[in-house]
Each structure stands twice: as structure tokens, then as C-alpha cells.
Enzyme design. Structure first.
Site, PDB file in Angstrom:
ATOM      1  N   HIS A  67      -2.146  27.754 -12.376  1.00  0.00           N
ATOM      2  CA  HIS A  67      -1.629  26.667 -13.049  1.00  0.00           C
ATOM      3  C   HIS A  67      -1.371  27.038 -14.195  1.00  0.00           C
ATOM      4  CE1 HIS A  67      -0.049  22.646 -14.054  1.00  0.00           C
ATOM      5  NE2 HIS A  67      -0.840  22.875 -15.207  1.00  0.00           N
ATOM      6  N   LEU A 100       0.302  19.705  -1.414  1.00  0.00           N
ATOM      7  CA  LEU A 100      -0.193  19.925  -0.056  1.00  0.00           C
ATOM      8  C   LEU A 100      -1.032  18.598   0.179  1.00  0.00           C
ATOM      9  CD1 LEU A 100      -1.462  23.651   0.197  1.00  0.00           C
ATOM     10  CD2 LEU A 100       0.863  22.560   1.184  1.00  0.00           C
ATOM     11  N   ALA A 117      -1.741  36.063 -19.092  1.00  0.00           N
ATOM     12  CA  ALA A 117      -2.812  35.390 -18.193  1.00  0.00           C
ATOM     13  C   ALA A 117      -2.714  35.359 -16.450  1.00  0.00           C
ATOM     14  CB  ALA A 117      -2.824  33.774 -18.846  1.00  0.00           C
ATOM     15  N   GLU A 118      -1.517  34.677 -16.269  1.00  0.00           N
ATOM     16  CA  GLU A 118      -1.427  34.328 -14.779  1.00  0.00           C
ATOM     17  C   GLU A 118      -1.495  35.636 -13.863  1.00  0.00           C
ATOM     18  OE1 GLU A 118       2.012  31.982 -13.678  1.00  0.00           O
ATOM     19  OE2 GLU A 118       2.035  31.255 -15.753  1.00  0.00           O
ATOM     20  N   ASN A 157      -5.075  27.985  -6.433  1.00  0.00           N
ATOM     21  CA  ASN A 157      -3.914  27.829  -7.071  1.00  0.00           C
ATOM     22  C   ASN A 157      -3.770  28.485  -8.610  1.00  0.00           C
ATOM     23  OD1 ASN A 157      -1.003  26.465  -7.494  1.00  0.00           O
ATOM     24  ND2 ASN A 157      -1.892  25.154  -8.687  1.00  0.00           N
TER      25      ASN A 157
HETATM   26  C1  GRF Z   1       5.360  30.191 -13.225  1.00  0.00           C
HETATM   27  O1  GRF Z   1       5.402  29.531 -14.644  1.00  0.00           O
HETATM   28  C2  GRF Z   1       3.655  29.732 -12.865  1.00  0.00           C
HETATM   29  O2  GRF Z   1       3.090  29.497 -13.429  1.00  0.00           O
HETATM   30  C3  GRF Z   1       4.259  28.355 -12.017  1.00  0.00           C
HETATM   31  O3  GRF Z   1       5.624  28.920 -11.393  1.00  0.00           O
HETATM   32  C4  GRF Z   1       6.252  29.530 -12.401  1.00  0.00           C
HETATM   33  C5  GRF Z   1       6.976  30.921 -11.348  1.00  0.00           C
HETATM   34  O4  GRF Z   1       5.971  31.459 -10.671  1.00  0.00           O
HETATM   35  N1  GRF Z   1       3.237  28.308 -10.953  1.00  0.00           N
HETATM   36  P1  GRF Z   1       6.415  32.686  -9.784  1.00  0.00           P
HETATM   37  O5  GRF Z   1       7.079  33.855 -10.676  1.00  0.00           O
HETATM   38  O6  GRF Z   1       7.223  32.405  -8.855  1.00  0.00           O
HETATM   39  O7  GRF Z   1       5.076  33.455  -9.320  1.00  0.00           O
END
Ligand code: GRF
Length: 196
Positions: free
Chosen positions: A108, A92, A178-179, A106
Site C-alpha cells: 500500500h 478480496l 519505497a514500494e 499487499n
Molecule cells: C502503485 O501506486 C501501487 O502503490 C498501487 O498501484 C499503483 C500501480 O502499481 N498499489 P503497479 O505499477 O501496477 O505495480
């Protein structure tokens, strides 16, 4: 108690969006409400996930002229208070960030400041971690500013690299461990701060 209206920008599979949806269903994301999903290309799984969760969804192709203007218009139309980039592959502009009054966060897939910035996205991040030989990696949620992956860090979670990991295996572990854990937590924290 008012709740923050949240928009989620997506580009692909939407597993991070699904983590937000599931957290909302479990009551762990309660200071905000998922109010809009914007996909920057049609036909991605994230769009299906939005429909299945009855969340308003707009497809605004990133490569079409006026992408950012159309996104800002949608954010205004849906009275959005904060934006979550979840697997969103676009960058962006500073102008966009200046025009949207609320916070943008975001996810990462590394422990920033490692393996981040221009060109570090998706599997490339995990391959760089393996090439370097780090024993620990993880994920970071941060505020978005004009520097790719450069904003203030909100939450991080570490994940061990296992012997024999491929980039695909490591990516999956980072997503699962983690995410999908810290993104909902960070969204709740930020929603609380803006609804005080
Ligand atoms: C993941 O590796 C995430 O960390 C990166 O994009 C990939 C897919 O994310 N930002 P998602 O399944 O579309 O949320």
C-alpha cells in the site's frame, strides 16, 4: 531447500511485479519462486511483464461472475503457497481469504494507518497526503485480512514529501524509493517463514 511458489495478482502497470522479477533475477528473492501472475483485466502492462519474464499468466476479469472461485482454482492448479497483491485494485472477500491456506500480502502506498482503507488507492492516496500536508509518507507491506489494508504490518519505508510535489511526482518517488524496495524484501521474509 524447498522454495515457496508465489502468485502475484495485478491490475495495471505491473511496476511492483517488475520489482519482484528483478529481485528474483538478482538473487534477492530466493526462498520463493514467482510461479503465476493473475491479472484481473486484459491488456495491462503487467501481463506483458509476466510474459517477458516467462512466468505463467492468467487473465481473470474481476467483473465476471465467479472471479474469486476462478482465482482459487488457478492458485490450486499452480500449487501456490503464498499470494502477493502488487498494484491489485480488487478487494478480496473474507471467504476468499478463509479458503486460501497460505499468506496473502499487499503493498500500500502510504505509511499505514495513514491514508488507507476503503477508497484509498493509486493517486488518491498521494493526493490525500498532500492535502493533509504531511512531510513524510511512504509505503507499507502488510498481511491481507478481511479489513481493507487492515492486516499485520510486515515492512514500511518512509519517503520525504518535497515542496511543490504533485500527486503524480510523489507517487513516482514512493514507488521508486519505497514500494519497489520493500515488496521484494517482504516477499522473501514471508517465503522464508512458510518454508521453515
Ligand atoms: C502503485 O501506486 C501501487 O502503490 C498501487 O498501484 C499503483 C500501480 O502499481 N498499489 P503497479 O505499477 O501496477 O505495480
Amino acid at each position: 531447500m524447498l522454495t515457496a511458489r508465489i502468485a502475484v495478482l495485478v491490475s495495471g502497470g505491473g511496476t511492483n511485479l517488475q520489482a519482484l522479477i528483478d529481485a528474483q533475477r538478482r538473487g534477492e528473492l530466493h526462498s520463493g519462486v514467482l510461479s503465476l501472475v493473475i491479472a484481473d483485466k486484459p491488456g495491462v502492462r503487467a501481463v506483458t511483464r509476466a510474459h517477458e519474464a516467462d512466468i505463467a499468466c492468467a487473465v481473470i476479469p474481476r467483473r465476471e461472475p465467479g472471479f474469486e472461485e476462478k482465482v482459487l482454482e488457478a492458485l490450486g492448479h499452480y500449487r501456490i503457497d503464498m499470494v502477493v497483491l502488487a498494484g491489485f485494485l480488487g478487494i478480496l472477500s473474507a471467504d476468499f481469504i478463509a479458503q486460501f491456506p497460505g499468506p496473502i500480502i499487499n503493498i500500500h502506498p502510504s505509511l499505514i494507518p495513514a491514508f488507507c482503507g476503503k477508497g484509498f488507492y493509486g493517486l488518491k492516496v498521494h493526493q490525500a497526503a498532500l492535502d493533509y500536508g504531511v512531510k513524510v509518507t511512504g509505503a507499507t507491506v502488510h498481511y491481507v485480512n478481511e479489513v481493507p489494508d487492515g492486516g499485520k504490518i510486515i515492512l514500511q519505508k518512509a519517503v520525504e514529501v518535497q515542496p511543490g510535489d504533485t500527486a503524480e511526482v510523489l507517487q513516482r518517488r514512493v514507488m521508486e524509493q519505497a514500494e519497489w524496495v520493500i515488496l521484494p524484501q517482504a516477499a522473501e521474509l514471508v517465503a522464508q517463514t512458510i518454508m521453515k
